[in-house]
Design a protein around this motif. Structure first.
Motif, PDB file in Angstrom:
ATOM      1  N   ILE A 269       0.835  -1.208   0.000  1.00 58.51           N
ATOM      2  CA  ILE A 269       0.000   0.000   0.000  1.00 58.51           C
ATOM      3  C   ILE A 269       0.865   1.252   0.000  1.00 58.51           C
ATOM      4  O   ILE A 269       0.573   2.249  -0.681  1.00 58.51           O
ATOM      5  CB  ILE A 269      -0.957  -0.025   1.211  1.00 58.51           C
ATOM      6  N   ASN A 272       2.113   1.771  -3.457  1.00 55.01           N
ATOM      7  CA  ASN A 272       1.042   2.265  -4.330  1.00 55.01           C
ATOM      8  C   ASN A 272       0.796   3.752  -4.127  1.00 55.01           C
ATOM      9  O   ASN A 272       0.486   4.478  -5.093  1.00 55.01           O
ATOM     10  CB  ASN A 272      -0.250   1.494  -4.080  1.00 55.01           C
ATOM     11  N   LYS A 273       0.928   4.218  -2.875  1.00 56.71           N
ATOM     12  CA  LYS A 273       0.733   5.650  -2.621  1.00 56.71           C
ATOM     13  C   LYS A 273       1.820   6.486  -3.289  1.00 56.71           C
ATOM     14  O   LYS A 273       1.584   7.634  -3.683  1.00 56.71           O
ATOM     15  CB  LYS A 273       0.709   5.906  -1.115  1.00 56.71           C
ATOM     16  N   LYS A 274       3.013   5.911  -3.424  1.00 59.15           N
ATOM     17  CA  LYS A 274       4.106   6.622  -4.095  1.00 59.15           C
ATOM     18  C   LYS A 274       4.016   6.521  -5.616  1.00 59.15           C
ATOM     19  O   LYS A 274       4.845   7.087  -6.325  1.00 59.15           O
ATOM     20  CB  LYS A 274       5.441   6.050  -3.625  1.00 59.15           C
TER      21      LYS A 274
END
Length: 342
Positions: A269, A272-274
């Motif tokens: 996660i 994915n945020k990056k």
């Protein structure tokens, strides 16, 4: 002081009587006097009053008159014996008047001068005519007191689904609200037949372990967060707090589940945020499979028998006594035949 069905109140010992737990005493009431049993004395009473936010110097706290005499106890017992018959009769009167209420319990005052009727109702009930008929039928002062469904279960008592006596009728004194979210956090099926108690509301025990579950779920990612990989998008299918595991499946491949730890899921996660995407969920699942191979196999060293040991038919035992008797008979027959021949 403890009264019928766990009802408790604080009283002042203004006469400095030497009382101990279990003594039957006569206390102040309105009107007359009531009879109860001492449940707590000394410094522990101050602790409970502080917990209940009661002022020890309040004028509303009634006082203890004396230790109950034999006459007080006899009158008290006679009133207790009348309660069940009066409860049945009062229900008949309420049904005849077509009142939408349920009379669950009756409690007489110690001197018999007043009877308190506990009832449950969904809406407001006009029981003015009911009180008149009660007073004429039972020849005593009547007091109507509405209670909730939880309080009704606490007064009546019973056995819960756990096999033990209800918590509300034994030790539980405050009733906290229980919501369906408590069942969701503990991953319980939202079946009202299993989650509801004797009162028809959600069981109070759902709150007992809720804080522990909430503390454990802090390390878990939210189940609605999807994992983006090059192979596809992973959707959370199951969360197991005890095993500290999560199961994900690709969109379109719902039958194939991949097991991850909360740390690995949080790692994906965070990437994915990056804006980064990992290769696949299988890359993280391989590490778990290697870890499982290292776990030792536990053998059955206790010496337990097989579960199918009763399936095998038992061998018939030979009756040794009957065989011995047959041999003896043969010997006698042989001896008799020899003697005749001689």
């Amino acid at each position: 002081m403890r009264f019928k069905n766990g009802r408790k109140h604080f009283f002042k010992n203004s006469e400095n009587l030497s009382l101990s737990i279990g003594d039957v005493v006569a206390v102040e009431a309105s009107p007359g006097h009531d009879v109860g049993v001492v449940s707590l004395t000394g410094e522990l009473v101050r602790v409970q009053m502080k917990k209940k936010k009661e002022d020890p110097n309040s004028a509303e706290i009634l006082k203890i008159y004396r230790k109950a005499s034999q006459k007080d106890i006899d009158v008290w017992q006679e009133c207790r014996e009348r309660e069940e018959k009066i409860k049945q009769r009062s229900r008949q009167i309420a049904i005849r008047l077509k009142l939408q209420m349920k009379i669950s319990d009756i409690e007489f005052q110690g001197d018999g001068s007043k009877a308190t009727f506990y009832y449950t109702a969904d809406d407001r009930v006009d029981f003015r005519q009911l009180i008149k008929e009660f007073a004429r039928e039972f020849s005593t002062r009547i007091e109507m007191r509405q209670i909730g469904l939880r309080q009704e279960a606490a007064r009546l008592g019973g056995i819960g689904s756990c096999g033990r006596e209800l918590c509300c009728s034994t030790w539980l004194t405050d009733f906290r609200s229980v919501s369906t979210s408590a069942a969701r956090y503990q991953q319980l099926s939202l079946n009202p037949q299993k989650l509801a108690g004797q009162c028809g509301k959600l069981k109070c025990c759902l709150n007992y372990e809720l804080d522990t579950y909430l503390e454990a779920l802090k390390s878990f990612p939210k189940s609605d967060v999807k994992l983006k990989t090059k192979k596809g998008t992973g959707v959370c299918q199951k969360v197991d707090i005890f095993k500290n595991m999560l199961w994900y499946a690709y969109e379109g491949e719902w039958m194939n589940w991949h097991r991850l730890t909360p740390e690995q899921a949080n790692k994906i996660i965070a990437k994915n945020k990056k804006g980064e995407t990992v290769g696949s969920l299988e890359e993280f699942e391989v590490e778990l499979q290697l870890d499982d191979e290292r776990t030792p196999d536990f053998n059955n060293t206790v010496g337990q028998d097989s579960l199918t040991r009763f399936d095998k038919p038992k061998k018939k035992r030979r009756n040794t006594s009957s065989n011995k008797n047959k041999k003896r008979r043969k010997r006698k027959n042989n001896n008799t035949s020899k003697s005749k021949n001689a």
